[in-house]
Motif scaffolding. Structure first.
Motif, mmCIF file in Angstrom:
data_model
loop_
_atom_site.group_PDB
_atom_site.id
_atom_site.type_symbol
_atom_site.label_atom_id
_atom_site.label_comp_id
_atom_site.label_asym_id
_atom_site.label_seq_id
_atom_site.Cartn_x
_atom_site.Cartn_y
_atom_site.Cartn_z
ATOM 1 N N GLN A 1 -8.585 -2.841 -2.411
ATOM 2 C CA GLN A 1 -8.668 -3.989 -1.509
ATOM 3 C C GLN A 1 -9.581 -3.677 -0.321
ATOM 4 N N TRP A 2 -9.432 -2.472 0.213
ATOM 5 C CA TRP A 2 -10.273 -2.055 1.344
ATOM 6 C C TRP A 2 -11.740 -1.985 0.922
ATOM 7 N N ASP B 1 -4.310 0.266 -5.330
ATOM 8 C CA ASP B 1 -4.312 -1.125 -4.879
ATOM 9 C C ASP B 1 -4.825 -1.239 -3.450
ATOM 10 N N GLU B 2 -4.302 -0.410 -2.554
ATOM 11 C CA GLU B 2 -4.735 -0.435 -1.153
ATOM 12 C C GLU B 2 -6.200 -0.038 -1.018
ATOM 13 N N SER B 3 -6.588 0.995 -1.755
ATOM 14 C CA SER B 3 -7.960 1.481 -1.685
ATOM 15 C C SER B 3 -8.950 0.440 -2.197
ATOM 16 N N ASN C 1 -7.367 7.571 7.405
ATOM 17 C CA ASN C 1 -7.052 6.762 6.224
ATOM 18 C C ASN C 1 -8.157 6.822 5.171
ATOM 19 N N LYS D 1 0.032 2.139 -6.074
ATOM 20 C CA LYS D 1 0.029 1.536 -4.737
ATOM 21 C C LYS D 1 -1.195 1.995 -3.951
#
Length: 486
Positions: free
Chosen positions: A70-71, A66-68, A169, A63
């Protein structure tokens, strides 16, 4: 035990890669930048950094990746350059890398007083944070960073919790394992409530990384040499742009080993044009006596008196000033001298002398890697020996007084090899606090004021000058440029 841990880590890395490909890539291959996907498959340390931050729980790690990712694609981090950032934002000096804490971690300075909350500029400010972090991560893969939140002279208009949360973040999700600590300096009481919110964003495990300090406590984390005067430090650094800050050093165009044929040819031309009576042809005793006679430097140490001159370097005029470090004596002490534009850019010489009883590894970096060739740029120096480093402008590019060079040095174990592979591994493992650093500026010598530090091809005919004449001319030139009395 260690072997078992390594095997378990390898299995977790393999499982993470396999599941990421099956569960996240199959349906939406365009969701991420392909360069990140490729690195994930090849760089074990990168995968391990995500696993570490999620306590080796693969579901949570996926997870996070995935977030990293996309950013990273949204921010186009691979393609961020200086031109991606508005010039005014770089000029203001609100965010930059400079110096190290006591543990050897790089400092990311955030001067909050220069930040005004404005939704029109917030994206550019986030890009500037991403620019610095990605730039650092590519150069110093895996080495932590310390964030210096300088809240001195900060007012209510500078409080932007959205921006602070973005920075948090960056280290929680986008650059895992890179945060050493966050040093918060001189926080106004009005911000107490705001930083209680920050603590909740960090989570209980990362709260210990917050260090609230005043002028008295900040020196527990950063030594005075890297603290500005308003923090009780002695660092003379003044932010300015362009160029990017001085300690943004990178590997120059280089070829290790002895001077190659190209330089041998130019060296021969120097010898023919300069004549036989250069400073290098004088004996060590004559050089020492002459230097004392004109009072240019302090008496030379035994190591300097015994300095050896490589036969291929006879066309170069040895620098006269010396920086005496704990591992190396470095000459010149502060500035590399190049010829003026009218006379043509010529080579400069750096002389390193090992003053320890062990082999010293060294490497040279510069703020303008595209401009210079440095030979050798990554090598070693035996105990008591000297090494000549030739710095030459490349491809007709112009030397600038804003260019800087960094010399890094560290002692090696007697049993260590000094080949390219051994040196590469050594620099990966050496502790930051064991590395000596020294910086050199570039100086362009006007053609009307040639000195013994200028490396020229026939522009200054010295065939009829003695070594003493040369030293006296150098002293006169220095007095003229400094405006000091004779």
């Amino acid at each position: 035990m260690a072997e078992c841990q390594a095997q378990n880590k390898a299995k977790l890395i393999s499982e993470t890669r396999r599941r990421f490909e099956v569960e996240y890539l199959t349906d939406k291959p365009d969701k991420y930048d392909p360069r990140d996907v490729e690195r994930l498959q090849q760089d074990d340390n990168w995968v391990e950094s995500y696993l570490f931050w999620r306590h080796d729980v693969v579901d949570d790690t996926l997870k996070m990746i995935d977030e990293s990712f996309q950013w990273r694609k949204e921010m186009c981090v691979h393609d961020l350059t200086e031109s991606s950032i508005p010039r005014w934002l770089l000029e203001i000096g609100g965010i930059y890398l400079h110096g190290y804490d006591k543990e050897g971690n790089k400092l990311l300075w955030i001067r909050v007083k220069y930040h005004i909350k404005d939704h029109k500029t917030i994206l550019d400010k986030k890009k500037l944070i991403a620019f610095w972090l990605e730039r650092y991560a590519k150069r110093e893969s895996g080495k932590p960073i310390t964030v210096m939140f300088d809240l001195s002279e900060t007012g209510i208009n500078s409080i932007d919790m959205d921006f602070v949360r973005f920075i948090i973040n960056c280290f929680k999700v986008y650059y895992p394992k890179y945060l050493s600590k966050i040093v918060i300096f001189d926080m106004p009481w009005i911000m107490n409530a705001a930083f209680k919110i920050v603590k909740s964003w960090l989570g209980p495990e990362a709260v210990s990384l917050l260090k609230f300090t005043s002028k008295n406590e900040v020196q527990d984390y950063v030594s005075v040499e890297y603290l500005p005067p308003h923090m009780g430090g002695t660092d003379p650094f003044k932010y300015s742009y362009p160029p990017l800050v001085d300690d943004d050093f990178q590997t120059p165009l280089c070829e290790n080993g002895p001077i190659a044929s190209e330089d041998e040819a130019s060296s021969k031309e120097d010898i023919e044009s300069d004549g036989k009576e250069t400073l290098e042809t004088a004996s060590n005793e004559e050089q020492t006596a002459l230097l004392k006679k004109v009072n240019l430097t302090e008496p030379s140490s035994k190591g300097e008196e015994n300095e050896k001159v490589d036969s291929k370097m006879k066309g170069f005029k040895k620098p006269l000033s010396v920086f005496k470090g704990p591992l190396l004596h470095i000459s010149p002490a502060e500035e590399l001298y190049f010829g003026s534009t009218e006379s043509g850019e010529k080579k400069a010489l750096i002389v390193l002398t090992n003053v320890t009883k062990n082999i010293v590894a060294f490497k040279v970096r510069t703020t303008a890697p595209e401009k210079y060739r440095v030979k050798p740029s990554n090598s070693s120096c035996d105990p008591g020996a000297s090494v000549d480093i030739v710095v030459s402008p490349h491809g007709g590019l112009t030397v600038s007084a804003q260019d800087r060079f960094l010399i890094m040095a560290a002692e090696m174990e007697q049993s260590s090899g000094t080949g390219p592979a051994e040196l590469s591994q050594f620099w990966k493992e050496v502790l930051r606090n064991k590395v000596m650093e020294h910086r050199l500026r570039c100086h362009i010598v006007e053609s009307s004021k040639p000195t013994t530090l200028t490396l020229k091809d026939g522009a200054f005919n010295m065939s009829d000058k003695t070594s003493e004449d040369m030293c006296l001319q150098f002293a006169t030139s220095r007095r003229e440029s400094d405006g000091s009395p004779p």
